[in-house]
Design an enzyme around this catalytic site. Structure first.
Site, PDB file in Angstrom:
ATOM      1  CD  GLN A 102      -2.840   1.188   2.394  1.00  0.00           C
ATOM      2  OE1 GLN A 102      -2.338   1.273   3.516  1.00  0.00           O
ATOM      3  NE2 GLN A 102      -4.148   1.179   2.201  1.00  0.00           N
ATOM      4  CE1 TYR A 109      -3.621   8.765   7.970  1.00  0.00           C
ATOM      5  CE2 TYR A 109      -4.385   6.717   7.001  1.00  0.00           C
ATOM      6  CZ  TYR A 109      -3.984   7.438   8.110  1.00  0.00           C
ATOM      7  OH  TYR A 109      -3.950   6.852   9.352  1.00  0.00           O
ATOM      8  CB  CYS A 114     -10.210  -8.682  17.074  1.00  0.00           C
ATOM      9  SG  CYS A 114     -10.056  -6.935  17.445  1.00  0.00           S
TER      10      CYS A 114
HETATM   11  C1  FMN Z   1      -3.063  -1.826  13.918  1.00  0.00           C
HETATM   12  C2  FMN Z   1      -3.794  -1.350  12.704  1.00  0.00           C
HETATM   13  C3  FMN Z   1      -3.081  -0.790  11.659  1.00  0.00           C
HETATM   14  C4  FMN Z   1      -3.755  -0.394  10.483  1.00  0.00           C
HETATM   15  N1  FMN Z   1      -3.020   0.093   9.430  1.00  0.00           N
HETATM   16  C5  FMN Z   1      -3.633   0.373   8.252  1.00  0.00           C
HETATM   17  C6  FMN Z   1      -2.875   0.745   7.114  1.00  0.00           C
HETATM   18  O1  FMN Z   1      -1.661   0.754   7.118  1.00  0.00           O
HETATM   19  N2  FMN Z   1      -3.565   1.061   5.985  1.00  0.00           N
HETATM   20  C7  FMN Z   1      -4.931   0.972   5.895  1.00  0.00           C
HETATM   21  O2  FMN Z   1      -5.512   1.251   4.837  1.00  0.00           O
HETATM   22  N3  FMN Z   1      -5.667   0.585   6.962  1.00  0.00           N
HETATM   23  C8  FMN Z   1      -5.052   0.264   8.108  1.00  0.00           C
HETATM   24  N4  FMN Z   1      -5.781  -0.203   9.174  1.00  0.00           N
HETATM   25  C9  FMN Z   1      -7.196  -0.545   8.952  1.00  0.00           C
HETATM   26  C10 FMN Z   1      -7.305  -2.053   8.593  1.00  0.00           C
HETATM   27  O3  FMN Z   1      -6.717  -2.342   7.340  1.00  0.00           O
HETATM   28  C11 FMN Z   1      -8.764  -2.516   8.560  1.00  0.00           C
HETATM   29  O4  FMN Z   1      -9.450  -1.774   7.582  1.00  0.00           O
HETATM   30  C12 FMN Z   1      -9.432  -2.334   9.926  1.00  0.00           C
HETATM   31  O5  FMN Z   1      -8.631  -2.875  10.946  1.00  0.00           O
HETATM   32  C13 FMN Z   1     -10.820  -3.002   9.957  1.00  0.00           C
HETATM   33  O6  FMN Z   1     -10.713  -4.366   9.622  1.00  0.00           O
HETATM   34  P1  FMN Z   1     -10.723  -5.514  10.768  1.00  0.00           P
HETATM   35  O7  FMN Z   1     -11.967  -5.316  11.565  1.00  0.00           O
HETATM   36  O8  FMN Z   1     -10.698  -6.813   9.981  1.00  0.00           O
HETATM   37  O9  FMN Z   1      -9.504  -5.300  11.588  1.00  0.00           O
HETATM   38  C14 FMN Z   1      -5.150  -0.550  10.371  1.00  0.00           C
HETATM   39  C15 FMN Z   1      -5.870  -1.076  11.448  1.00  0.00           C
HETATM   40  C16 FMN Z   1      -5.206  -1.488  12.595  1.00  0.00           C
HETATM   41  C17 FMN Z   1      -6.005  -2.099  13.703  1.00  0.00           C
HETATM   42  S1  SF4 Z   2      -7.577  -7.515  20.618  1.00  0.00           S
HETATM   43 FE1  SF4 Z   2      -7.235  -5.292  20.810  1.00  0.00          FE
HETATM   44  S2  SF4 Z   2      -5.011  -5.022  20.499  1.00  0.00           S
HETATM   45 FE2  SF4 Z   2      -5.568  -7.065  19.704  1.00  0.00          FE
HETATM   46  S3  SF4 Z   2      -5.977  -6.780  17.517  1.00  0.00           S
HETATM   47 FE3  SF4 Z   2      -7.947  -6.584  18.588  1.00  0.00          FE
HETATM   48  S4  SF4 Z   2      -8.130  -4.366  18.961  1.00  0.00           S
HETATM   49 FE4  SF4 Z   2      -5.981  -4.751  18.480  1.00  0.00          FE
END
Ligand code: FMN
Ligand code: SF4
Length: 356
Positions: free
Chosen positions: A101, A169, A327
């Site tokens: 990315q 961003y 999570c």
């Molecule tokens: C620790 C962390 C770092 C992330 N870094 C990015 C990133 O670098 N670029 C991006 O587009 N989204 C980033 N996100 C968003 C994730 O790609 C994703 O869209 C978000 O966590 C929701 O998906 P999930 O519920 O499966 O975690 C980040 C999220 C977390 C928790």
């Molecule tokens: S449990 Fe908490 S620290 Fe671990 S990935 Fe999920 S939100 Fe992040």
């Protein structure tokens, strides 16, 4: 889990299943040089071993000035290619394709006064962020930095590129007319900069190369998200990864019984309007959720982000019908700053040890 574990062809690339690990910045493993460390490599190797169809490497910055943090990974100079190539090799050695990315934080960068399409200020994590309207010359410079970063990504061997166009961003700020109030062509056509970045990267790489974008579903409305998606498809982008836009967006009116996040509904609505592959994300916690999202919305890929941070083997465990872990949706995700403190991972590892 018939759909989740079915293969998918993305342009010339065969993906073994529909699980994508989306970009997840993990600070503290690099430093002010933005170079890749052994910890970054080990992290991506472990993710690849866990069996997803695709990884999209974390937001990697195209310039020092556009960084979100002082230890974000970088792709702003040729000397960074060698380290990035090691991440690519680690993923490929485990049989997993990997994209990168490309990112510029714009107003959210670490400086005191940052680049933004228009003069704009807001708050992030309790800190004031001040954006100054970019000059035409600065726009051209940033565009060139994206293109150079694309050339480096291609040289490093990534299977594709995701342009970061959401989550507050720089390119997101251009897409969103509540932030972008420019009177010039970059204001009249909010997609213009993203499209120019895309065309520049295409020219610097190859017609076969996979180039997509992460876009806001509501930027600020779903109608805007759909319009941007259609423009990206018409220009030749190869996939759309749909997430949230700038904050304060108008959420789409998902039907009250829609069982997933509104942003997934947005991705499904966008999928109805375009022919290129669409990825959906947010809070997809279990294999059942993932299968349901694919079936109910018609999207092509699901992103499993924090699920994989909790359990690198999420895809393998889901395929085998094992516990994938969970999570815990902490208010501020610890992973960015201290992976060892992730309570979801601690709990999952404890359970796994107990089960022997
Ligand atoms: C620790 C962390 C770092 C992330 N870094 C990015 C990133 O670098 N670029 C991006 O587009 N989204 C980033 N996100 C968003 C994730 O790609 C994703 O869209 C978000 O966590 C929701 O998906 P999930 O519920 O499966 O975690 C980040 C999220 C977390 C928790
Ligand atoms: S449990 Fe908490 S620290 Fe671990 S990935 Fe999920 S939100 Fe992040």
């Amino acid at each position: 889990m018939e759909t989740l574990f079915s293969p998918f062809r993305l342009k010339g690339l065969e993906l073994k299943n529909r699980i994508c690990v989306p970009p997840l910045v993990c600070y503290t493993w690099s430093d002010d040089t933005g170079r890749v460390s052994e910890k970054n490599i080990a992290h991506y190797r472990a993710i690849a071993q866990g069996g997803p169809g695709l990884i999209i490497q974390e937001a990697t910055c195209i310039s020092r000035e556009g960084r979100l943090s002082g230890d974000q990974l970088g792709i702003w100079e040729d000397g960074q290619i060698e380290g990035l190539k090691k991440i690519v090799d680690a993923a490929h050695n485990e049989g997993c394709p990997i994209f990168i990315q490309l990112h510029h934080a714009g107003i959210m960068s670490i400086g005191e006064e940052n680049l933004c399409p228009s003069d704009y200020s807001c708050e992030k994590n309790g800190k004031a962020k001040i954006g100054r309207a970019m000059t035409e010359e600065e726009i051209q410079q940033v565009k060139q930095q994206f293109v150079e970063a694309g050339r480096r990504a291609f040289a490093a061997g990534y299977d594709g590129i995701e342009i970061h166009g959401c989550h507050q961003y720089l390119l997101c700020q251009f897409f969103n007319t509540r932030i972008n109030r420019r009177q010039d062509a970059y204001g009249r056509e909010p997609s213009r900069l993203a499209l120019e970045v895309y065309r520049g990267i295409r020219a610097a790489t190859s017609p076969d190369y996979i180039i997509g974008i992460r876009l806001g579903a509501f930027e600020p409305t779903l109608a805007d998200g759909i319009a941007h998606a259609r423009e990206m498809e018409a220009a030749g982008l190869d996939f759309l990864d749909i997430s949230y836009g700038f904050n304060g967006e108008d959420e789409p009116a998902a039907p009250p019984d829609f069982p997933y996040k509104d942003v997934i509904y947005g991705a499904g609505e966008i999928k109805k309007q375009v022919g290129i592959p669409v990825f959906a994300v947010n809070s997809i916690r279990s294999a059942e959720d993932a299968e349901g999202v694919l079936r109910e919305t018609g999207v092509d890929m699901v992103d499993i982000g924090r699920g994989v941070l909790v359990n690198y083997d999420w895809a393998k465990d889901a395929a085998a019908g094992r516990d994938t872990g969970r999570c815990l949706d902490c208010k501020a995700c610890q992973w960015r700053i201290n992976p060892a403190k992730c309570p979801g991972r601690i709990l999952h590892e404890r359970r796994r040890t107990e089960k022997g």
